[in-house]
Design an enzyme around this catalytic site. Sequence first.
Site, PDB file in Angstrom:
ATOM      1  CD  GLU A   1       7.917 -20.685 -12.038  1.00  0.00           C
ATOM      2  OE1 GLU A   1       6.977 -21.437 -12.350  1.00  0.00           O
ATOM      3  OE2 GLU A   1       8.973 -21.113 -11.519  1.00  0.00           O
TER       4      GLU A   1
ATOM      5  CB  SER B   1      10.403 -30.848  -8.814  1.00  0.00           C
ATOM      6  OG  SER B   1       9.589 -31.985  -9.043  1.00  0.00           O
TER       7      SER B   1
ATOM      8  CE  LYS C   1      12.191 -28.271 -13.435  1.00  0.00           C
ATOM      9  NZ  LYS C   1      10.739 -28.437 -13.626  1.00  0.00           N
TER      10      LYS C   1
ATOM     11  CG  HIS D   1       8.845  -9.602 -33.212  1.00  0.00           C
ATOM     12  ND1 HIS D   1       7.547  -9.278 -33.492  1.00  0.00           N
ATOM     13  CD2 HIS D   1       9.604  -8.564 -33.684  1.00  0.00           C
ATOM     14  CE1 HIS D   1       7.497  -8.111 -34.135  1.00  0.00           C
ATOM     15  NE2 HIS D   1       8.732  -7.648 -34.247  1.00  0.00           N
TER      16      HIS D   1
END
Length: 472
Positions: A292, A279, A285, A158
Amino acid sequence: MQNQKLWGGRFRGKTSATVEAFTASIAWDQRLAPYDIQGSLAHAQMLQRQGLLKVSEARKIVQGLKAIRKEIDAGRFPFREECEDIHMNIEARLFEKIGAVAGKLHMGRSRNDQVALDLRLYVRDRTIQIAQSLFQIRERLINRAVKETETVLPGYTHLQRAQPVVLAHYLLAYESMLTRDTQRLLDSLARVQVSPLGSGALAGTSLPLDRKEVARSLGFPWITSNSLDAVSDRDFVVEFLSALSLIAVHLSRWAEEWILWNTTEFGFVDFPDAFCTGSSMMPQKKNPDVLELIRGKSGRVFGNLMALLTLLKGLPLSYNRDLQEDKEPLFDAADTVSACLDLMEQAIRLARFHREAMRKAAEDPMLLATDLAESLVKKGIAFRKAHEIVGKIVAESIRSQRPLNQWSASEFKRFSSAFGNSISKILRSEASVRSRNISGGTAPAQVRRALVEARGVLHQQEIQLKRLSKRR
Ligand code: ARG
């Protein structure tokens, strides 16, 4: 030849330009060219052996096909939309190269069994190639896992910290998924390597073809048993796309996990600059975009599987032109998954594991509550009772804000007299991991055994693949 269709006899009028553009598939099915030529060579040689082609005719056809193969390899082949698809492009070119004898190649054959064969040859190649990528990535996983059999980190259910495990156990979990994926691909070859040639358009042919001989020369151990089914069966494509979809699921889960691990909150892993992107606005970043995209690209693989299933549903026997739509989803899924595998292979090679952060996270003594309960079970207390006792201990620890590793033995004994004096030994994540010494468990000794086994299975599957594809 250029302005005359291969079905010219029955037609008086010219195909309209819009119909030609709409029905053409050459823009993408040109990828089947090497397979189309391979199939035609096998067909021509069999025709000669059967006495259907003279030796001189067969020689001309074979030479012509080989010359065309060279043109295609060199990027010099004139693909033409008016020739519709790869089969007619190659045949038209053969006429240009060797003249009228080219017209003998197509005897006993239809584009329907021809394209079914091309697809099977293509799927076999991609199946083998993807299985080999899986071997590579698994080998990397195993090699990295060897060094992490003592690296403790929290295991999660979980997405809540559950029990300590070792990092090698994590890595071998992905390896297990990919082992199943490999086996699925290997098993599917039994249904891919079946030759449909000789099925003709749908009903076979009156010409004395030797179907088994063609299959043998293509390295296919089997021939199809029903011509109606053979020209319209794309189950092997669905099976391949579903195997690819499961690979995509596994890569996506793995990518998601490492994206989480790469957050400041986890801090378990990071990657060199070369593997990340920045970024355009936020100067600080450094993003795990590759992971992804691997997670994201799974969607198009499933989409391709759905497209295929939807395409097939409701098709009456036998060949229907709808089937031409099978190629783009097939190509796209194979390309997508093999790119994802390549990049995931880099990820496992480049990942820098932060053992200290993992160890710290696993230090949380709450992760050892199950160990406490099992220590009571070993003293003869029923597990449900032990669960309740430790539940109360946990509640007290939270209430008093005193972590369990700061408790004295007598404090534990207030909850159960069965607690011994050596609780502090139990309350260490290394000890906890070591105690789960059951096959398939996370104890370093078990994981080392699992590593040996994983290498063995990998080796077995490599041998199996060689055997299955040896006569390519
Ligand atoms: N381009 C076609 C396909 O991919 C080849 C078979 C065409 N057959 C036909 N009868 N029109 O399915």
